[in-house]
Design a protein around this motif. Structure first.
Motif, PDB file in Angstrom:
ATOM      1  N   SER A   7      29.821   3.559  25.504  1.00  0.00           N
ATOM      2  CA  SER A   7      30.134   2.794  26.703  1.00  0.00           C
ATOM      3  C   SER A   7      29.479   3.406  27.936  1.00  0.00           C
ATOM      4  O   SER A   7      28.961   2.695  28.800  1.00  0.00           O
ATOM      5  N   LYS A   8      29.500   4.732  28.029  1.00  0.00           N
ATOM      6  CA  LYS A   8      28.876   5.407  29.170  1.00  0.00           C
ATOM      7  C   LYS A   8      27.362   5.225  29.152  1.00  0.00           C
ATOM      8  O   LYS A   8      26.725   5.043  30.192  1.00  0.00           O
ATOM      9  N   GLN A  10      25.810   2.665  27.868  1.00  0.00           N
ATOM     10  CA  GLN A  10      25.565   1.275  28.241  1.00  0.00           C
ATOM     11  C   GLN A  10      25.715   1.089  29.739  1.00  0.00           C
ATOM     12  O   GLN A  10      24.925   0.360  30.371  1.00  0.00           O
ATOM     13  N   LEU A  11      26.717   1.747  30.316  1.00  0.00           N
ATOM     14  CA  LEU A  11      26.913   1.694  31.768  1.00  0.00           C
ATOM     15  C   LEU A  11      25.686   2.228  32.491  1.00  0.00           C
ATOM     16  O   LEU A  11      25.182   1.613  33.436  1.00  0.00           O
ATOM     17  N   GLU A  14      22.669  -0.219  32.083  1.00  0.00           N
ATOM     18  CA  GLU A  14      22.750  -1.418  32.913  1.00  0.00           C
ATOM     19  C   GLU A  14      22.538  -1.092  34.392  1.00  0.00           C
ATOM     20  O   GLU A  14      21.887  -1.853  35.119  1.00  0.00           O
ATOM     21  N   ALA A  15      23.077   0.057  34.834  1.00  0.00           N
ATOM     22  CA  ALA A  15      22.948   0.434  36.240  1.00  0.00           C
ATOM     23  C   ALA A  15      21.497   0.755  36.606  1.00  0.00           C
ATOM     24  O   ALA A  15      20.987   0.298  37.638  1.00  0.00           O
ATOM     25  N   LEU A  40      26.736   7.900  39.045  1.00  0.00           N
ATOM     26  CA  LEU A  40      27.503   7.055  38.128  1.00  0.00           C
ATOM     27  C   LEU A  40      28.792   7.714  37.641  1.00  0.00           C
ATOM     28  O   LEU A  40      29.631   7.056  37.024  1.00  0.00           O
TER      29      LEU A  40
END
Length: 228
Positions: A7-8, A10-11, A14-15, A40
């Motif tokens: 998840s991190k 992917q975050l 995307e950022a 982030l």
């Protein structure tokens, strides 16, 4: 890799991807992993993983003794991408012209009116103009009954996003002309014009901006060479 780590990653992906595509990170800019991770609120590991994914997509390059950089835009690559899309989208819009609903026409006209207002303002928001431009085009192409063509159109837009193709910031003089060409395409569809005429109008419109972009980059390059 754990779900949390995924998840991190992917975050971070995307950022950073969004920052590249919206122009916050400029072509050629060095990407400092530690700085991005602090911003982030994650460790460097997921940021590094995100950068690897972006490298695979062509948005990031690695340079020896430098590290990760935002990939520079290749004007020729941009042109050939739009050239291909001009043929595909021209066919898609012409095939679906008879199926475009009055509601879709109204929405397209409304979007183009917003674009015209932006094009005649003192400061052109190139990113927003490009977003509206894509929406206008997709409204017309979405009526195409050929799913394979629509898939190719979608892939063309995705490729343009990877190239960060907000070229209206570089050739703002094309913005107003583009809205005039949009009006002509809509008028052709409304008047049940010959499919070939619609296709050629879309194709010529599509190619006008990258041609202006290539010409401008060529002129600037020639001017730099002439300077002592």
């Amino acid at each position: 890799m754990t779900l949390a780590a995924t998840s991190k990653s992917q975050l971070a992906y995307e950022a950073v991807r969004e920052s590249i595509q919206n122009g916050r990170f400029d072509p050629g800019q060095r990407l400092v992993l530690e700085g991005i991770s602090k911003e982030l609120g994650v460790s460097v590991v997921p940021v590094r993983e995100a950068i690897r994914r972006l490298e695979a997509e062509g948005l990031v390059t690695f340079e020896r003794n430098v590290g990760a950089r935002v990939a520079r835009i290749d004007p020729r690559e941009f042109f050939v991408t739009v050239e291909a899309l001009s043929y595909i989208e021209g066919a898609a819009i012409s095939l679906g012209a008879a199926l475009v609903t009055p509601e879709a026409i109204s929405e397209a006209r409304g979007i183009n009116a917003q674009m015209r207002e932006m094009a005649t303002s003192d400061h052109l928001d190139a990113q927003e103009f490009s977003r509206l431009n894509e929406r206008f085009h997709r409204i017309l192409s979405d009526s195409c009954p050929n799913a394979h063509l629509l898939d190719m159109v979608d892939r063309g837009w995705t490729r343009l996003a990877h190239l960060r193709s907000s070229t209206f910031g570089f050739v703002p003089e094309r913005a107003l002309a583009s809205t005039d060409e949009h009006d002509r395409i809509v008028q052709l569809i409304e008047s049940d014009a010959d499919a070939r005429e619609v296709e050629m109008a879309v194709r010529e419109h599509r190619l006008a901006t990258p041609q202006a972009y290539l010409q401008k980059t060529h002129n600037e390059s020639a001017n730099r060479k002439e300077q002592p």
